[in-house]
Design an enzyme around this catalytic site. Structure first.
Site, PDB file in Angstrom:
ATOM      1  N   LYS A 193      42.515  28.747  23.982  1.00  0.00           N
ATOM      2  CA  LYS A 193      43.760  28.419  23.279  1.00  0.00           C
ATOM      3  C   LYS A 193      43.835  26.915  23.027  1.00  0.00           C
ATOM      4  O   LYS A 193      44.141  26.464  21.938  1.00  0.00           O
ATOM      5  CB  LYS A 193      44.966  28.891  24.097  1.00  0.00           C
ATOM      6  CG  LYS A 193      46.278  28.596  23.420  1.00  0.00           C
ATOM      7  CD  LYS A 193      47.468  29.136  24.166  1.00  0.00           C
ATOM      8  CE  LYS A 193      48.735  28.660  23.435  1.00  0.00           C
ATOM      9  NZ  LYS A 193      49.957  29.012  24.113  1.00  0.00           N
ATOM     10  N   GLU A 199      35.611  24.482  31.812  1.00  0.00           N
ATOM     11  CA  GLU A 199      34.613  25.539  32.040  1.00  0.00           C
ATOM     12  C   GLU A 199      34.094  26.064  30.699  1.00  0.00           C
ATOM     13  O   GLU A 199      32.882  26.209  30.491  1.00  0.00           O
ATOM     14  CB  GLU A 199      35.231  26.711  32.816  1.00  0.00           C
ATOM     15  CG  GLU A 199      35.621  26.401  34.251  1.00  0.00           C
ATOM     16  CD  GLU A 199      37.058  25.943  34.389  1.00  0.00           C
ATOM     17  OE1 GLU A 199      37.605  25.363  33.422  1.00  0.00           O
ATOM     18  OE2 GLU A 199      37.638  26.151  35.473  1.00  0.00           O
ATOM     19  N   GLY A 252      48.376  32.277  26.817  1.00  0.00           N
ATOM     20  CA  GLY A 252      46.986  32.620  27.120  1.00  0.00           C
ATOM     21  C   GLY A 252      46.822  34.025  27.676  1.00  0.00           C
ATOM     22  O   GLY A 252      45.992  34.805  27.218  1.00  0.00           O
ATOM     23  N   GLU A 338      50.191  34.920  37.533  1.00  0.00           N
ATOM     24  CA  GLU A 338      50.362  33.643  36.817  1.00  0.00           C
ATOM     25  C   GLU A 338      51.741  33.601  36.148  1.00  0.00           C
ATOM     26  O   GLU A 338      52.317  32.540  35.961  1.00  0.00           O
ATOM     27  CB  GLU A 338      49.254  33.458  35.774  1.00  0.00           C
ATOM     28  CG  GLU A 338      49.129  32.026  35.297  1.00  0.00           C
ATOM     29  CD  GLU A 338      47.868  31.746  34.488  1.00  0.00           C
ATOM     30  OE1 GLU A 338      46.950  31.083  35.004  1.00  0.00           O
ATOM     31  OE2 GLU A 338      47.795  32.185  33.336  1.00  0.00           O
ATOM     32  N   HIS A 369      37.369  54.989  50.041  1.00  0.00           N
ATOM     33  CA  HIS A 369      36.384  54.905  51.122  1.00  0.00           C
ATOM     34  C   HIS A 369      36.277  53.486  51.664  1.00  0.00           C
ATOM     35  O   HIS A 369      35.328  53.165  52.368  1.00  0.00           O
ATOM     36  CB  HIS A 369      35.026  55.394  50.611  1.00  0.00           C
ATOM     37  CG  HIS A 369      35.090  56.813  50.122  1.00  0.00           C
ATOM     38  ND1 HIS A 369      34.951  57.875  50.965  1.00  0.00           N
ATOM     39  CD2 HIS A 369      35.348  57.321  48.894  1.00  0.00           C
ATOM     40  CE1 HIS A 369      35.086  59.003  50.264  1.00  0.00           C
ATOM     41  NE2 HIS A 369      35.337  58.685  49.006  1.00  0.00           N
ATOM     42  N   LYS A 479      43.349  21.211  38.916  1.00  0.00           N
ATOM     43  CA  LYS A 479      42.533  20.697  37.803  1.00  0.00           C
ATOM     44  C   LYS A 479      42.524  19.168  37.825  1.00  0.00           C
ATOM     45  O   LYS A 479      41.483  18.540  37.614  1.00  0.00           O
ATOM     46  CB  LYS A 479      43.118  21.150  36.457  1.00  0.00           C
ATOM     47  CG  LYS A 479      42.944  22.612  36.119  1.00  0.00           C
ATOM     48  CD  LYS A 479      43.454  22.874  34.694  1.00  0.00           C
ATOM     49  CE  LYS A 479      43.705  24.334  34.427  1.00  0.00           C
ATOM     50  NZ  LYS A 479      44.351  24.603  33.160  1.00  0.00           N
TER      51      LYS A 479
HETATM   52  O1  F6P Z   1      44.386  27.295  33.911  1.00  0.00           O
HETATM   53  C1  F6P Z   1      45.109  28.414  33.527  1.00  0.00           C
HETATM   54  C2  F6P Z   1      44.979  28.675  32.057  1.00  0.00           C
HETATM   55  O2  F6P Z   1      45.690  27.742  31.334  1.00  0.00           O
HETATM   56  C3  F6P Z   1      45.419  30.095  31.717  1.00  0.00           C
HETATM   57  O3  F6P Z   1      46.781  30.225  31.582  1.00  0.00           O
HETATM   58  C4  F6P Z   1      44.635  30.350  30.476  1.00  0.00           C
HETATM   59  O4  F6P Z   1      44.579  31.708  30.150  1.00  0.00           O
HETATM   60  C5  F6P Z   1      43.307  29.770  30.845  1.00  0.00           C
HETATM   61  O5  F6P Z   1      43.624  28.627  31.622  1.00  0.00           O
HETATM   62  C6  F6P Z   1      42.402  29.384  29.717  1.00  0.00           C
HETATM   63  O6  F6P Z   1      42.993  28.446  28.864  1.00  0.00           O
HETATM   64  P1  F6P Z   1      42.412  28.182  27.420  1.00  0.00           P
HETATM   65  O7  F6P Z   1      42.501  29.439  26.644  1.00  0.00           O
HETATM   66  O8  F6P Z   1      43.257  27.095  26.842  1.00  0.00           O
HETATM   67  O9  F6P Z   1      40.975  27.748  27.582  1.00  0.00           O
END
Ligand code: F6P
Length: 506
Positions: A193, A199, A252, A338, A369, A479
């Site tokens: 988003k 990452e 998100g 969340e 199980h 973060k």
């Molecule tokens: O760190 C949490 C978050 O902001 C979530 O709410 C979101 O779905 C995810 O990271 C990924 O964010 P983005 O789509 O901006 O990479």
């Protein structure tokens, strides 16, 4: 005012499940409700059976009063009208507009974005990007959990493209995807988003390097960006024609319906993706137009509030008796925790009771199980949802499905009935609640409705608790500290310093 209703709720009798069934012969009619979707020719549906929960007429009446006091109707109308319901971030929450239900301009904009997305999906299927056999979808959190779940649920067989969803920064995840893909026929979807998530951006860079090192001359030419920040995607190197935007007002964890669903549409084909949106829209309309406890997500939220606030349950279990829905608990963990794992109300004052329980779960019968011992005899009361489909998802002997469903229904019955024994170790206390969500079959439409049901249930819970389900500031501090570690120069506590030194990170 809500304190008075909570006080009333706390003072109500709490009959056992057995007593509730005994006292009300029509209990099933009241608490098990079916919702249909699709047209007459291909109608399908889902049964929501909340009869094995402790909700009764008195609790329902008090929860309906709570909904009134908390202005449920007003907050629901504000959601669908595209008002700023996410007040801490000054945003609307318009995921329903993606399904065609909401403020007119937002519905229109979502339809335009979908139109473009459909055209791109179909063009790629027709060969516009050369031969595409594999798609590596790179995203995290809401930009990955929904696509992974939907593809696992709906595209196990006959997928038009082989999709690998990669989220973790741990290179093992990306390497595993590379191992299953031929670089010459692989495209990348970079889903974020914000288009800044470390990452995702790091994994995307590494995937470009992998393509280049494996003979793809123009790796950027193999990228589609799915984002609410198109300018950032352009800056990063994606051609404008391959950017699929969505609106900032889609959160998100609510974004599966937007262009974040691109890999789902690539795997299923556009007609099925459209059916998935339509199934969710049927649930939207039900949630928007139904009052009181007949409203299924609101009814579920009454049950959730009952267990969290009146019975002190700190967790809620979700067990899918369907291998295709094995990722549902993971998806719901983000959606619910969340959204509602908060300590303050909309006005910033402290929450007036526990908020979201911990969502956990697994797949049946495996979980029987492994962890069901605690459900039946542990000291924690865990309200459980069972989710199953009448139609099997495979062609093997029906015996598989018969055993699967028998076990699913047996667990709900056993939790409720319990069993006396002279040997305490062998006694089951019973009176343990469960709800059952029974799909006619797992189709794009029923699956869409199932996910939308949980979105609205989460929202309804937030309204009853007076909290904002649409921000997530709790994820920021970690973060920030990770960034400080990356940059160096900050002194941390002795434990953290020692760990960093051991790992050779600073
Ligand atoms: O760190 C949490 C978050 O902001 C979530 O709410 C979101 O779905 C995810 O990271 C990924 O964010 P983005 O789509 O901006 O990479």
């Amino acid at each position: 005012m809500s304190e008075a209703v909570w006080k009333k709720l706390q003072g109500l009798d709490k009959p056992t499940l057995k007593a509730l069934f005994g006292a009300d012969p029509d209990r099933l009619d009241t608490f098990a409700t079916r919702i249909d979707m699709g047209d007459e020719e291909s109608s399908t549906g889902i049964l929501f059976d909340w009869s094995k929960t402790h909700l009764d007429a008195a609790h329902v009446a008090a929860f309906e009063e709570l909904a009134e006091v908390m202005n449920f109707d007003g907050r629901r109308a504000a959601l669908f009208d595209g008002e700023i319901v996410n007040t801490t971030e000054g945003r609307a929450a318009e995921h329903t507009a993606q399904r065609g239900v909401g403020k007119e301009e937002s519905v229109q904009l979502a339809a335009e974005n979908h139109h473009r997305m459909a055209a791109i999906v179909e063009a790629i299927h027709r060969g516009a990007m050369g031969e595409v056999k594999h798609l590596i979808h790179i995203g995290i959190g809401g930009s990955a959990l929904g696509p992974a779940l939907a593809i696992d649920a709906l595209a196990r067989e006959g997928a038009l493209v082989d999709v690998h969803v990669v989220s973790n920064i741990d290179g093992c995840a990306l390497e595993q995807a590379f191992a299953g893909c031929d670089p010459a026929t692989t495209m990348l979807a970079v889903a974020s988003k914000t288009f800044t998530t470390i990452e995702t951006m790091t994994n995307a860079e590494s995937a470009l390097i992998w393509l280049r090192e494996n003979g793809v001359e123009d790796p950027y030419g193999r990228v589609v960006a799915l984002t609410a920040a198109p300018e950032k995607a352009i800056e990063w190197g994606v051609d404008e024609t391959r950017i699929l935007p969505f609106s900032e007002s889609v959160g998100g964890r609510y974004s599966l319906w937007s262009s974040i669903g691109f890999p789902v549409a690539m795997a299923l084909g556009w007609p099925d993706f459209a059916e998935f949106l339509a199934g969710a829209a049927a649930m939207d309309e039900h949630f928007r137009d139904t009052d009181g406890m007949a409203n299924l997500p609101l009814r579920a939220a009454f049950g959730d509030q009952y267990y969290t606030r009146l019975r002190g349950c700190q967790t809620r279990g979700v067990f899918a008796y369907d291998e295709r829905l094995a990722l549902l608990p993971d998806y719901l963990q983000q959606l619910e925790m969340e959204s509602n794992g908060k300590s303050v109300k909309v006005d910033g004052s402290p929450a007036d009771g526990p908020t979201a329980p911990i969502t956990w779960g697994g797949v049946g019968t495996d979980a029987q199980h492994a962890v069901f011992q605690l459900l039946h005899q542990g000291t924690n009361l865990v309200p459980v949802d069972f989710i199953a489909s009448i139609m099997p998802g495979h062609d093997l002997a029906f015996e598989h499905h018969r055993i699967l469903l028998s076990n699913c229904f047996a667990q709900g019955a056993a939790l409720m009935a319990g069993k006396a024994s002279e040997d305490p170790a062998r006694a089951y206390p019973g009176d343990r609640p469960s709800a059952t969500i029974l799909l006619d079959e797992v189709t794009p439409a029923t699956f869409g409705a199932l996910v939308a049901f949980h979105e609205h249930r989460t929202f309804a819970n937030a309204v009853l608790m007076g909290i904002n389900p649409f921000d997530q500031f709790g994820v920021e501090l970690g973060k920030e500290i990770a960034k400080q570690i990356e940059q160096g120069g900050t002194k941390f506590d002795p434990s953290t310093e020692a760990l960093l030194a051991l790992a050779g990170i600073n």
